[in-house]
Design a protein around this motif. Structure first.
Motif, PDB file in Angstrom:
ATOM      1  N   THR A  15     -11.705  -0.438 -10.722  1.00  0.00           N
ATOM      2  CA  THR A  15     -10.460  -0.870 -11.353  1.00  0.00           C
ATOM      3  C   THR A  15      -9.254  -0.781 -10.416  1.00  0.00           C
ATOM      4  O   THR A  15      -8.157  -1.143 -10.817  1.00  0.00           O
ATOM      5  CB  THR A  15     -10.163  -0.020 -12.601  1.00  0.00           C
ATOM      6  OG1 THR A  15      -9.982   1.343 -12.208  1.00  0.00           O
ATOM      7  CG2 THR A  15     -11.313  -0.111 -13.603  1.00  0.00           C
ATOM      8  N   LEU A  16      -9.453  -0.310  -9.195  1.00  0.00           N
ATOM      9  CA  LEU A  16      -8.342  -0.097  -8.273  1.00  0.00           C
ATOM     10  C   LEU A  16      -8.400  -1.065  -7.098  1.00  0.00           C
ATOM     11  O   LEU A  16      -9.468  -1.520  -6.706  1.00  0.00           O
ATOM     12  CB  LEU A  16      -8.393   1.338  -7.729  1.00  0.00           C
ATOM     13  CG  LEU A  16      -8.333   2.465  -8.762  1.00  0.00           C
ATOM     14  CD1 LEU A  16      -8.565   3.802  -8.083  1.00  0.00           C
ATOM     15  CD2 LEU A  16      -7.021   2.470  -9.503  1.00  0.00           C
ATOM     16  N   THR A  17      -7.234  -1.310  -6.534  1.00  0.00           N
ATOM     17  CA  THR A  17      -7.192  -2.082  -5.291  1.00  0.00           C
ATOM     18  C   THR A  17      -7.643  -1.172  -4.155  1.00  0.00           C
ATOM     19  O   THR A  17      -7.762   0.045  -4.322  1.00  0.00           O
ATOM     20  CB  THR A  17      -5.769  -2.582  -4.997  1.00  0.00           C
ATOM     21  OG1 THR A  17      -4.924  -1.457  -4.746  1.00  0.00           O
ATOM     22  CG2 THR A  17      -5.215  -3.407  -6.146  1.00  0.00           C
ATOM     23  N   PHE A  18      -7.870  -1.748  -2.989  1.00  0.00           N
ATOM     24  CA  PHE A  18      -8.317  -0.954  -1.847  1.00  0.00           C
ATOM     25  C   PHE A  18      -7.301   0.131  -1.499  1.00  0.00           C
ATOM     26  O   PHE A  18      -7.662   1.287  -1.277  1.00  0.00           O
ATOM     27  CB  PHE A  18      -8.562  -1.850  -0.629  1.00  0.00           C
ATOM     28  CG  PHE A  18      -8.989  -1.081   0.582  1.00  0.00           C
ATOM     29  CD1 PHE A  18     -10.270  -0.580   0.675  1.00  0.00           C
ATOM     30  CD2 PHE A  18      -8.108  -0.839   1.614  1.00  0.00           C
ATOM     31  CE1 PHE A  18     -10.680   0.148   1.785  1.00  0.00           C
ATOM     32  CE2 PHE A  18      -8.498  -0.115   2.731  1.00  0.00           C
ATOM     33  CZ  PHE A  18      -9.791   0.377   2.807  1.00  0.00           C
ATOM     34  N   ALA A  19      -6.011  -0.222  -1.472  1.00  0.00           N
ATOM     35  CA  ALA A  19      -4.970   0.755  -1.125  1.00  0.00           C
ATOM     36  C   ALA A  19      -4.910   1.879  -2.157  1.00  0.00           C
ATOM     37  O   ALA A  19      -4.759   3.056  -1.805  1.00  0.00           O
ATOM     38  CB  ALA A  19      -3.619   0.071  -1.009  1.00  0.00           C
ATOM     39  N   GLU A  20      -5.035   1.534  -3.427  1.00  0.00           N
ATOM     40  CA  GLU A  20      -5.000   2.555  -4.474  1.00  0.00           C
ATOM     41  C   GLU A  20      -6.238   3.448  -4.415  1.00  0.00           C
ATOM     42  O   GLU A  20      -6.147   4.651  -4.670  1.00  0.00           O
ATOM     43  CB  GLU A  20      -4.930   1.890  -5.849  1.00  0.00           C
ATOM     44  CG  GLU A  20      -3.639   1.169  -6.129  1.00  0.00           C
ATOM     45  CD  GLU A  20      -3.698   0.349  -7.400  1.00  0.00           C
ATOM     46  OE1 GLU A  20      -2.639   0.179  -8.023  1.00  0.00           O
ATOM     47  OE2 GLU A  20      -4.787  -0.121  -7.776  1.00  0.00           O
TER      48      GLU A  20
END
Length: 82
Positions: A15-20
């Motif tokens: 559910t998260l982006t790579f940065a998150e």
């Protein structure tokens, strides 16, 4: 803890982006390290004051929880496959 941590990381990563996800994983690893070191330190400080019988019960209950959770995961995995 390992099963729970792996499941949480895998499920939340989707559910998260790579940065998150980088910050999330760093947070989970840091929290796990702090928790494990804190529990180890507390046990070493108080181990002579805790009765052996209480430690036996704590280990027994913890083991039962892990086994039941493992059976649950196995059954749920079987349902997903079949």
């Amino acid at each position: 803890a390992l099963i729970d941590g792996t499941m949480m990381l895998g499920a939340s990563r989707g559910t998260l982006t790579f940065a998150e996800s980088i910050f999330f994983i760093i947070g989970v690893v840091s929290a796990s390290f702090i928790w494990d070191m804190g529990m180890t330190t507390a046990f070493n400080v108080f181990r002579h004051k805790i009765p052996d019988k209480l430690l036996l019960w704590i280990n027994l209950i913890s083991g039962i929880i892990v086994v039941v959770y493992g059976i649950f995961l196995f059954v749920e995995g079987g349902k997903q496959l079949f």
